[in-house]
Design a protein around this motif. Structure first.
Motif, PDB file in Angstrom:
ATOM      1  N   GLN A   1       0.847  -1.182   0.000  1.00 38.97           N
ATOM      2  CA  GLN A   1       0.000   0.000   0.000  1.00 38.97           C
ATOM      3  C   GLN A   1       0.882   1.232   0.000  1.00 38.97           C
ATOM      4  OE1 GLN A   1      -2.921   0.015   3.096  1.00 38.97           O
ATOM      5  NE2 GLN A   1      -3.754   1.963   2.503  1.00 38.97           N
TER       6      GLN A   1
ATOM      7  N   SER B   1       0.718   6.406  -3.980  1.00 42.12           N
ATOM      8  CA  SER B   1       0.908   6.500  -5.432  1.00 42.12           C
ATOM      9  C   SER B   1       0.526   5.232  -6.179  1.00 42.12           C
ATOM     10  CB  SER B   1       2.375   6.822  -5.743  1.00 42.12           C
ATOM     11  OG  SER B   1       2.747   8.033  -5.144  1.00 42.12           O
ATOM     12  N   LEU B   2       0.147   4.181  -5.455  1.00 40.00           N
ATOM     13  CA  LEU B   2      -0.119   2.898  -6.099  1.00 40.00           C
ATOM     14  C   LEU B   2      -1.584   2.510  -6.004  1.00 40.00           C
ATOM     15  CD1 LEU B   2       2.916   0.807  -4.792  1.00 40.00           C
ATOM     16  CD2 LEU B   2       2.696   1.981  -6.986  1.00 40.00           C
ATOM     17  N   ASP B   3      -2.056   1.791  -7.035  1.00 34.61           N
ATOM     18  CA  ASP B   3      -3.397   1.228  -6.979  1.00 34.61           C
ATOM     19  C   ASP B   3      -3.355  -0.292  -6.934  1.00 34.61           C
ATOM     20  OD1 ASP B   3      -2.563   0.774  -9.554  1.00 34.61           O
ATOM     21  OD2 ASP B   3      -4.291   1.692 -10.522  1.00 34.61           O
ATOM     22  N   GLU B   4      -2.139  -0.853  -6.892  1.00 31.59           N
ATOM     23  CA  GLU B   4      -1.939  -2.294  -6.761  1.00 31.59           C
ATOM     24  C   GLU B   4      -0.547  -2.535  -6.183  1.00 31.59           C
ATOM     25  OE1 GLU B   4      -1.934  -4.258 -10.554  1.00 31.59           O
ATOM     26  OE2 GLU B   4      -0.663  -2.755 -11.456  1.00 31.59           O
TER      27      GLU B   4
ATOM     28  N   LYS C   1       3.302  -3.628  -5.727  1.00 23.46           N
ATOM     29  CA  LYS C   1       4.442  -3.632  -6.642  1.00 23.46           C
ATOM     30  C   LYS C   1       5.629  -4.289  -5.948  1.00 23.46           C
ATOM     31  CE  LYS C   1       2.614  -1.001  -9.917  1.00 23.46           C
ATOM     32  NZ  LYS C   1       2.961  -0.747 -11.272  1.00 23.46           N
TER      33      LYS C   1
ATOM     34  N   THR D   1     -17.989   0.396   1.350  1.00 23.77           N
ATOM     35  CA  THR D   1     -16.578   0.688   1.091  1.00 23.77           C
ATOM     36  C   THR D   1     -15.741   0.284   2.304  1.00 23.77           C
ATOM     37  OG1 THR D   1     -16.801   2.963   1.875  1.00 23.77           O
ATOM     38  CG2 THR D   1     -17.081   2.590  -0.499  1.00 23.77           C
TER      39      THR D   1
ATOM     40  N   ARG E   1     -11.649   0.519   4.161  1.00 19.90           N
ATOM     41  CA  ARG E   1     -10.324   1.148   4.180  1.00 19.90           C
ATOM     42  C   ARG E   1      -9.490   0.467   5.250  1.00 19.90           C
ATOM     43  NH1 ARG E   1      -9.810   5.556   8.131  1.00 19.90           N
ATOM     44  NH2 ARG E   1     -11.784   5.720   9.242  1.00 19.90           N
TER      45      ARG E   1
END
Length: 109
Positions: free
Chosen positions: A28, A31-34, A36, A65, A67
């Protein structure tokens, strides 16, 4: 002609043999959506400091939703005067809700 493969650190761009690398997964980051994966030298990996006594939470909103939240254990424990007892008595996330039972719905249960 020969093909030469070399491995370099994603952090420092330093070259080294495969056995000197670890993989660091960034799960997490703003800048990331998955997630890396980074190839990092073992010496560089010592810079990743482990933080003890963290509580990882998932907050589920009424609209469905979710979080993820990370808190220091001491701060989490302050949320209730008897947090250990609260956790002990909390319902599990899987299975039936306490107090319910299996039946066929016609009262013959």
């Amino acid at each position: 002609m020969a093909i030469v493969s070399r491995k370099v650190s994603d952090l420092s761009n330093k070259e080294a043999p495969d056995k000197e690398f670890v993989v660091v997964v960034v799960r997490q980051h703003p800048s990331l959506d998955e997630p890396k994966a980074l190839d990092v030298l073992t010496a560089e990996a010592t810079k990743f400091v482990e933080v003890d006594d963290l509580v990882m939470l998932e907050v589920q909103q009424p609209d469905g939703t979710k979080r993820d939240v990370v808190m220091q254990l001491a701060e989490f424990n302050k949320l209730a005067p008897n947090m250990e007892e609260v956790l002990k008595n909390a319902r599990k996330t899987r299975g039936r809700v306490p107090g319910t039972r299996v039946g066929n719905g016609n009262g013959n249960g």
